[in-house]
Design an enzyme around this catalytic site. Structure first.
Site, PDB file in Angstrom:
ATOM      1  N   GLU A  37       0.829  -1.197   0.000  1.00  0.00           N
ATOM      2  CA  GLU A  37       0.000   0.000   0.000  1.00  0.00           C
ATOM      3  C   GLU A  37       0.864   1.248   0.000  1.00  0.00           C
ATOM      4  OE1 GLU A  37      -2.133  -0.251   3.642  1.00  0.00           O
ATOM      5  OE2 GLU A  37      -2.993  -2.196   3.141  1.00  0.00           O
ATOM      6  N   CYS A  86       3.273   8.419   1.620  1.00  0.00           N
ATOM      7  CA  CYS A  86       3.650   7.413   2.615  1.00  0.00           C
ATOM      8  C   CYS A  86       3.895   6.108   1.872  1.00  0.00           C
ATOM      9  CB  CYS A  86       2.516   7.270   3.631  1.00  0.00           C
ATOM     10  SG  CYS A  86       2.798   5.981   4.854  1.00  0.00           S
ATOM     11  N   CYS A 134       5.665  -7.347   7.218  1.00  0.00           N
ATOM     12  CA  CYS A 134       6.663  -6.834   8.159  1.00  0.00           C
ATOM     13  C   CYS A 134       6.968  -7.940   9.157  1.00  0.00           C
ATOM     14  CB  CYS A 134       6.109  -5.609   8.896  1.00  0.00           C
ATOM     15  SG  CYS A 134       7.314  -4.822  10.006  1.00  0.00           S
ATOM     16  N   CYS A 182       4.571  -6.129  15.782  1.00  0.00           N
ATOM     17  CA  CYS A 182       3.936  -5.256  16.784  1.00  0.00           C
ATOM     18  C   CYS A 182       2.445  -5.595  16.831  1.00  0.00           C
ATOM     19  CB  CYS A 182       4.143  -3.786  16.427  1.00  0.00           C
ATOM     20  SG  CYS A 182       5.895  -3.345  16.258  1.00  0.00           S
ATOM     21  N   CYS A 189      -0.460  -3.388  15.175  1.00  0.00           N
ATOM     22  CA  CYS A 189      -0.297  -2.980  13.774  1.00  0.00           C
ATOM     23  C   CYS A 189      -0.815  -4.074  12.849  1.00  0.00           C
ATOM     24  CB  CYS A 189       1.186  -2.701  13.498  1.00  0.00           C
ATOM     25  SG  CYS A 189       1.561  -2.426  11.764  1.00  0.00           S
ATOM     26  N   CYS A 219      -1.619   1.534   7.970  1.00  0.00           N
ATOM     27  CA  CYS A 219      -0.805   0.419   8.407  1.00  0.00           C
ATOM     28  C   CYS A 219      -1.307  -0.952   7.979  1.00  0.00           C
ATOM     29  CB  CYS A 219      -0.684   0.446   9.925  1.00  0.00           C
ATOM     30  SG  CYS A 219      -0.512   2.093  10.567  1.00  0.00           S
TER      31      CYS A 219
END
Ligand code: SAH
Length: 366
Positions: A107, A120, A127, A131, A134, A360
């Site tokens: 994205e 962004c 990832c 976390c 997220c 995110c």
């Protein structure tokens, strides 16, 4: 590597096709020479791409048909295919979902403000930092993006502006800022991110000519990579996703904290601030009754006092299925006041793109 091997023929296994934006000027000329064309043609193609945002061979009228046929596919392979575009905030925010050559999804988000347009970008598909608040962290890492896959997100945003797709921003003419706050941990994909930083900031025809100071690299706090970035001598802004002032809580919110705890991450941040004379940004997502207590604000203030720092408080954008949610506004106000009274520059981020799940990894997760 001999020049022949630099030429893109079939995709390298697991790796995206090599693209102009992956190469420095010397490498581009080598690729062109290996195709038997005059090396200076590399600069012409670069000028079309970085200067005019063109990758369509038919628009490169200063090149012969033979040059166009051999050079454009070799230097400008298609890396991003649009899957979906959603706009919100009266057309001033635009989120794009892209499919990469191997089907991976990433994205990017374009945001127009009164004085700037911020792109962004994602630096990885998925990832690995895990976390728990997220959306991207939940799915794990698919792969690193190449430098060109990162640059292409910015070029796509610049083209969208040129087409007038950002309706509310009559004043916006170009992408002025880039933040590495999309999917992925940029410092875990160091080489490609550094390549992208160079392409984004070198003046045309070698790059897009953005100001280093208008680029922000956001990290969970990979200490050796922060130090390495400092040593590059770039003027990019470092953002550290802290989210908690104490190790006990940060271990749970940012799992890599067990490797590089708060004190070590902040030491690296202050080294970066001293080395670059750039104010470091501390990112802190306010999560109701988890990390938003006045006591934690005071503890954070103690850690940051006197440093070249700005605190960016982010209201949590709740991910589907999580019991965590954004803080009460009264708690947000107290948190801001405690930091400001300690002399720490603090802002509460506006939440762009909430209704389009812009935060995110939420669009890719859908
Ligand atoms: N991996 C990098 C950059 C990507 S995320 C990093 O962690 O800094 C960009 C920022 O958005 C980070 O500060 C991240 O912690 C924050 N973030 C992630 N999920 C969020 C959510 N659901 N609500 C608010 N902020 C979030």
């Amino acid at each position: 590597m001999p020049p022949q091997q630099l030429v893109f023929t079939p995709p390298r296994r697991g790796k995206p096709p090599r693209h102009l934006a992956d190469m420095d000027p010397k490498e581009r000329r080598e690729v062109v020479a290996a195709l038997g064309r005059p090396p200076y043609r590399a600069d012409q193609v670069s000028r079309h791409y970085f200067g005019r945002l063109i990758d369509d061979a038919t628009e490169m009228t200063d090149l012969s048909a033979a040059d166009r046929e051999s050079l454009v596919p070799a230097l400008l392979p298609t890396l991003l295919t649009s899957v979906r575009d959603v706009a919100c905030d009266d057309g001033s925010t635009r989120k794009s979902l892209w499919r990469l050559f191997d089907g991976a999804l990433v994205e990017s988000v374009l945001m127009a403000y009164a004085d700037r347009v911020t792109m962004c970008v994602s630096s990885q598909a998925g990832c690995g930092m895990a976390c728990p608040f997220c959306a991207t962290g939940q799915a794990g890492l698919t792969r690193n993006l190449s430098a060109a896959e990162i640059v292409e997100q910015v070029v796509a945003g610049a083209r969208a502006i040129a087409r007038g797709d950002l309706t509310s921003s009559a004043t916006a003419r170009r992408v002025s800022n880039v933040v590495f706050m999309g999917m992925g941990e940029p410092l875990a994909n160091y080489g490609a991110v550094l390549g992208a930083l160079r392409r984004l900031t070198q003046p045309a025809p070698d790059g897009l000519g953005l100001s280093q100071r208008h680029i922000t690299v956001s990290t969970v706090g990979l200490v050796p990579a922060i130090d390495r970035l400092r040593e590059e001598g770039l003027q990019v802004t470092l953002a550290v996703s802290l989210h908690a002032p104490d190790d006990a809580l940060r271990d749970t919110l940012v799992p890599v904290n067990t490797r590089w705890p708060v004190a070590e991450v902040l030491d690296a941040a202050w080294r970066y601030a001293r080395g670059t004379r750039r104010r470091v940004s501390i990112e802190y997502a306010l999560i109701r009754d988890v990390n938003d207590q006045a006591e934690r604000a005071r503890e954070l203030a103690m850690l940051l006092r006197g440093q070249l720092v700005h605190v960016n408080l982010i209201p949590l954008n709740p991910t589907p299925g999580s019991e965590w949610t954004a803080s009460r506004s009264a708690d947000e106000r107290v948190f801001v006041r405690i930091l400001r009274e300690a002399g720490i520059s603090t802002t509460l981020r506006d939440t762009r793109g909430r209704e389009i799940a812009a935060a995110c990894g939420q669009l890719a997760a859908e």
